[in-house]
Scaffold this motif. Structure first.
Motif, PDB file in Angstrom:
ATOM      1  N   TYR A   1     -52.306 -36.427 -82.207  1.00  0.00           N
ATOM      2  CA  TYR A   1     -52.134 -37.533 -81.297  1.00  0.00           C
ATOM      3  C   TYR A   1     -52.779 -39.091 -81.921  1.00  0.00           C
ATOM      4  CZ  TYR A   1     -53.443 -40.574 -77.149  1.00  0.00           C
ATOM      5  OH  TYR A   1     -53.592 -41.500 -76.206  1.00  0.00           O
ATOM      6  N   PHE A   2     -53.887 -38.850 -82.802  1.00  0.00           N
ATOM      7  CA  PHE A   2     -54.278 -39.986 -83.061  1.00  0.00           C
ATOM      8  C   PHE A   2     -53.793 -40.455 -84.707  1.00  0.00           C
ATOM      9  CE2 PHE A   2     -57.567 -39.106 -79.881  1.00  0.00           C
ATOM     10  CZ  PHE A   2     -58.130 -40.363 -79.675  1.00  0.00           C
ATOM     11  N   GLU A   3     -53.072 -39.545 -85.178  1.00  0.00           N
ATOM     12  CA  GLU A   3     -52.324 -40.049 -86.530  1.00  0.00           C
ATOM     13  C   GLU A   3     -51.516 -41.143 -86.487  1.00  0.00           C
ATOM     14  OE1 GLU A   3     -49.272 -36.576 -86.850  1.00  0.00           O
ATOM     15  OE2 GLU A   3     -50.810 -36.584 -88.178  1.00  0.00           O
TER      16      GLU A   3
ATOM     17  N   LYS B   1     -59.177 -43.370 -92.452  1.00  0.00           N
ATOM     18  CA  LYS B   1     -59.380 -44.021 -93.579  1.00  0.00           C
ATOM     19  C   LYS B   1     -59.652 -45.453 -93.800  1.00  0.00           C
ATOM     20  CE  LYS B   1     -57.098 -39.937 -96.118  1.00  0.00           C
ATOM     21  NZ  LYS B   1     -55.908 -39.911 -97.085  1.00  0.00           N
ATOM     22  N   THR B   2     -59.257 -45.998 -92.725  1.00  0.00           N
ATOM     23  CA  THR B   2     -59.366 -47.609 -92.827  1.00  0.00           C
ATOM     24  C   THR B   2     -60.040 -47.870 -91.310  1.00  0.00           C
ATOM     25  OG1 THR B   2     -57.130 -48.005 -91.946  1.00  0.00           O
ATOM     26  CG2 THR B   2     -57.408 -47.682 -94.414  1.00  0.00           C
ATOM     27  N   VAL B   3     -60.594 -48.976 -91.538  1.00  0.00           N
ATOM     28  CA  VAL B   3     -61.160 -49.633 -90.352  1.00  0.00           C
ATOM     29  C   VAL B   3     -60.146 -50.129 -89.430  1.00  0.00           C
ATOM     30  CG1 VAL B   3     -62.813 -51.531 -89.337  1.00  0.00           C
ATOM     31  CG2 VAL B   3     -63.396 -50.296 -91.538  1.00  0.00           C
ATOM     32  N   GLU B   4     -58.976 -50.618 -89.878  1.00  0.00           N
ATOM     33  CA  GLU B   4     -57.960 -51.294 -89.113  1.00  0.00           C
ATOM     34  C   GLU B   4     -57.542 -50.076 -88.211  1.00  0.00           C
ATOM     35  OE1 GLU B   4     -58.559 -51.441 -92.328  1.00  0.00           O
ATOM     36  OE2 GLU B   4     -59.140 -53.869 -92.068  1.00  0.00           O
ATOM     37  N   ALA B   5     -57.155 -49.005 -88.746  1.00  0.00           N
ATOM     38  CA  ALA B   5     -56.861 -47.819 -88.068  1.00  0.00           C
ATOM     39  C   ALA B   5     -57.617 -47.535 -86.812  1.00  0.00           C
ATOM     40  CB  ALA B   5     -56.368 -46.594 -88.931  1.00  0.00           C
ATOM     41  N   ALA B   6     -58.818 -47.555 -87.157  1.00  0.00           N
ATOM     42  CA  ALA B   6     -59.826 -46.990 -85.926  1.00  0.00           C
ATOM     43  C   ALA B   6     -59.895 -48.103 -84.937  1.00  0.00           C
ATOM     44  CB  ALA B   6     -61.324 -46.978 -86.674  1.00  0.00           C
ATOM     45  N   LYS B   7     -59.820 -49.451 -85.479  1.00  0.00           N
ATOM     46  CA  LYS B   7     -59.704 -50.486 -84.342  1.00  0.00           C
ATOM     47  C   LYS B   7     -58.453 -50.250 -83.373  1.00  0.00           C
ATOM     48  CE  LYS B   7     -62.357 -54.047 -86.969  1.00  0.00           C
ATOM     49  NZ  LYS B   7     -62.100 -55.299 -87.585  1.00  0.00           N
ATOM     50  N   LYS B   8     -57.093 -49.625 -84.122  1.00  0.00           N
ATOM     51  CA  LYS B   8     -55.990 -49.764 -83.241  1.00  0.00           C
ATOM     52  C   LYS B   8     -56.197 -48.495 -82.543  1.00  0.00           C
ATOM     53  CE  LYS B   8     -52.784 -51.294 -86.971  1.00  0.00           C
ATOM     54  NZ  LYS B   8     -51.691 -50.576 -87.939  1.00  0.00           N
TER      55      LYS B   8
ATOM     56  N   ASN C   1     -53.110 -47.224 -73.893  1.00  0.00           N
ATOM     57  CA  ASN C   1     -52.820 -46.234 -73.175  1.00  0.00           C
ATOM     58  C   ASN C   1     -53.589 -44.947 -73.814  1.00  0.00           C
ATOM     59  OD1 ASN C   1     -51.182 -44.406 -71.521  1.00  0.00           O
ATOM     60  ND2 ASN C   1     -49.529 -44.447 -73.082  1.00  0.00           N
ATOM     61  N   LYS C   2     -54.624 -44.633 -73.159  1.00  0.00           N
ATOM     62  CA  LYS C   2     -55.538 -43.269 -73.785  1.00  0.00           C
ATOM     63  C   LYS C   2     -55.270 -42.202 -72.913  1.00  0.00           C
ATOM     64  CE  LYS C   2     -58.733 -46.511 -75.912  1.00  0.00           C
ATOM     65  NZ  LYS C   2     -58.312 -47.543 -75.140  1.00  0.00           N
ATOM     66  N   ILE C   3     -54.196 -41.743 -72.784  1.00  0.00           N
ATOM     67  CA  ILE C   3     -53.916 -40.321 -72.021  1.00  0.00           C
ATOM     68  C   ILE C   3     -53.558 -39.060 -72.947  1.00  0.00           C
ATOM     69  CG2 ILE C   3     -52.716 -39.192 -70.141  1.00  0.00           C
ATOM     70  CD1 ILE C   3     -52.028 -42.057 -69.262  1.00  0.00           C
ATOM     71  N   LEU C   4     -54.237 -38.180 -72.800  1.00  0.00           N
ATOM     72  CA  LEU C   4     -54.150 -36.919 -73.805  1.00  0.00           C
ATOM     73  C   LEU C   4     -54.191 -35.653 -72.820  1.00  0.00           C
ATOM     74  CD1 LEU C   4     -53.436 -35.427 -76.586  1.00  0.00           C
ATOM     75  CD2 LEU C   4     -56.003 -35.698 -77.020  1.00  0.00           C
ATOM     76  N   GLY C   5     -53.283 -34.625 -72.765  1.00  0.00           N
ATOM     77  CA  GLY C   5     -53.202 -33.470 -71.984  1.00  0.00           C
ATOM     78  C   GLY C   5     -53.360 -34.020 -70.503  1.00  0.00           C
ATOM     79  N   GLY C   6     -52.882 -35.095 -70.057  1.00  0.00           N
ATOM     80  CA  GLY C   6     -52.824 -35.412 -68.604  1.00  0.00           C
ATOM     81  C   GLY C   6     -54.368 -35.961 -68.360  1.00  0.00           C
ATOM     82  N   ARG C   7     -54.992 -36.328 -69.172  1.00  0.00           N
ATOM     83  CA  ARG C   7     -56.345 -36.907 -68.749  1.00  0.00           C
ATOM     84  C   ARG C   7     -56.462 -38.348 -69.407  1.00  0.00           C
ATOM     85  NH1 ARG C   7     -61.134 -32.534 -68.864  1.00  0.00           N
ATOM     86  NH2 ARG C   7     -60.482 -31.078 -67.188  1.00  0.00           N
ATOM     87  N   ASN C   8     -57.177 -39.109 -68.957  1.00  0.00           N
ATOM     88  CA  ASN C   8     -57.718 -40.290 -69.436  1.00  0.00           C
ATOM     89  C   ASN C   8     -59.057 -40.025 -70.601  1.00  0.00           C
ATOM     90  OD1 ASN C   8     -55.766 -42.087 -68.189  1.00  0.00           O
ATOM     91  ND2 ASN C   8     -57.115 -42.228 -66.481  1.00  0.00           N
ATOM     92  N   ILE C   9     -58.710 -40.424 -71.549  1.00  0.00           N
ATOM     93  CA  ILE C   9     -59.780 -40.065 -72.566  1.00  0.00           C
ATOM     94  C   ILE C   9     -60.579 -41.354 -73.068  1.00  0.00           C
ATOM     95  CG2 ILE C   9     -58.570 -38.060 -73.660  1.00  0.00           C
ATOM     96  CD1 ILE C   9     -57.853 -39.750 -75.845  1.00  0.00           C
TER      97      ILE C   9
END
Length: 338
Positions: free
Chosen positions: A180-182, A210-217, A223-231
């Motif tokens: 999901y996060f890749e 591996k980068t700060v930019e990816a973490a900020k994204k 839209n933070k929904i995984l497995g039908g839940r807001n994470i």
């Protein structure tokens, strides 16, 4: 002139020439090199190795024989990963000399990390090219064992790359979490947190990019929904600080309470003034210690005047007793004769 000297040294090294002069020069070199600090020696040997292939081969042979270049530390293992599955995951890089998952001596359960020692140094280097490896549904990470945990993501920007993921469904696996996060960037490390005893998801996990930019994204993604839940997605350090703050008591007030005043006794007065310190884990009101007057000691009795009595002389006629000494109960007494 300098090129001629280098060529002569290279020929001597390549042909393995030895003589009394070379032996003496080797001893002289040892005396010169012995006090030099390690960084200078490393610089010197690396420079010589790059210039003379025979020296480079000798350095490579010595380094390969030392396990420090062949032993890897693998962390982030699943609780059900065994030594066999750990070795099977790394044998694609070369022949393994030794490998094991470290278990708790008391419970016998995995401690979540292990070690792999390759037979050849090149195999270890190949494994380190891709330090993240999926093993039993967990993304494990490896580095040289000599580096320990210090070799594991110790860059200054780690705090800006590691994320806490909360509110996960208990059915979400580590593979699903990483997949999901890749989409935001390359992931260095990540996993769902599992209970050590039951191996059941604890409802949260961690992802390190591996980068700060990816973490900020990932944080800014609306839209933070995984497995039908807001994470929940936030920096791991900020969540850790919040957790520690909720566990601390509201206030810790060290307070020194003096002992109650002692009561002096006649002829044996003793008063203790030593303070005794008590530390309370919550706010404690300070109450003044009342001082009560000590009971008044009774006044000593006044000395009574001493009365002198004149000696009494008894006559035998008045008592009807003889003037000779007599003993009554073993205690003699004397009457004077008048």
């Amino acid at each position: 002139m300098e090129d001629v000297k280098k060529r002569k040294v290279g020929e001597a090294v390549g042909n393995g020439e030895t003589s009394s002069s070379s032996s003496s020069s080797e001893e002289e070199m040892r005396l010169l090199l012995d006090p030099l600090p390690k960084p200078q020696l490393v610089h010197l040997l690396s420079k010589l190795g790059s210039q003379y292939p025979s020296i480079a081969e000798e350095i490579r042979s010595i380094a390969s024989a030392d396990p420090v270049h062949r032993k890897l530390f693998v962390r982030g293992l699943a609780w059900n990963t065994t030594s066999e599955t750990l070795c099977a995951a790394f044998q694609v890089h070369g022949e393994i000399e030794e490998g094991a998952v470290i278990s708790d001596k008391t419970t016998g359960k995995s401690r979540g990390y292990g070690f792999i020692t390759f037979k050849h140094m090149e195999s270890a280097h190949n494994a380190l090219k891709a330090p993240s490896k999926m093993i039993d549904g967990r993304l494990a990470v490896c580095n040289l064992a000599c580096e320990g945990l210090s070799g594991a993501s110790t860059t200054p920007d780690l705090a800006q790359r590691k994320l806490y993921i909360g509110g996960l469904s208990p059915n979400i696996t580590s593979e699903e979490l990483l997949k999901y996060f890749e989409k935001h960037g390359d992931i260095e490390e990540g996993s769902v947190a599992y209970d050590k005893d039951t191996n059941v998801s604890r409802g949260f996990g961690f992802v390190t990019y591996k980068t700060v930019e990816a973490a900020k994204k990932a944080i800014d993604d609306p839209n933070k929904i995984l497995g039908g839940r807001n994470i929940i997605v936030k920096l791991a350090d900020s969540h850790k600080g919040k957790s520690l703050q909720t566990q601390l008591p509201t206030a810790v007030v060290p307070m020194a309470l003096p002992m109650a005043a002692g009561y002096p006794q006649p002829g044996n007065a003793h008063v203790s003034t030593t303070p005794v310190a008590y530390t309370y884990p919550q706010t404690v009101a300070s109450y003044p210690v009342s001082s009560y007057p000590s009971p008044t000691a009774p006044a000593p009795y006044q000395a009574q005047p001493q009365i002198s009595y004149a000696p009494v002389t008894l006559k035998k006629e008045s008592l009807g007793l003889p003037s000779t000494p007599m003993g009554i109960g073993g205690y003699p007494y004397y009457l004077s004769k008048q």
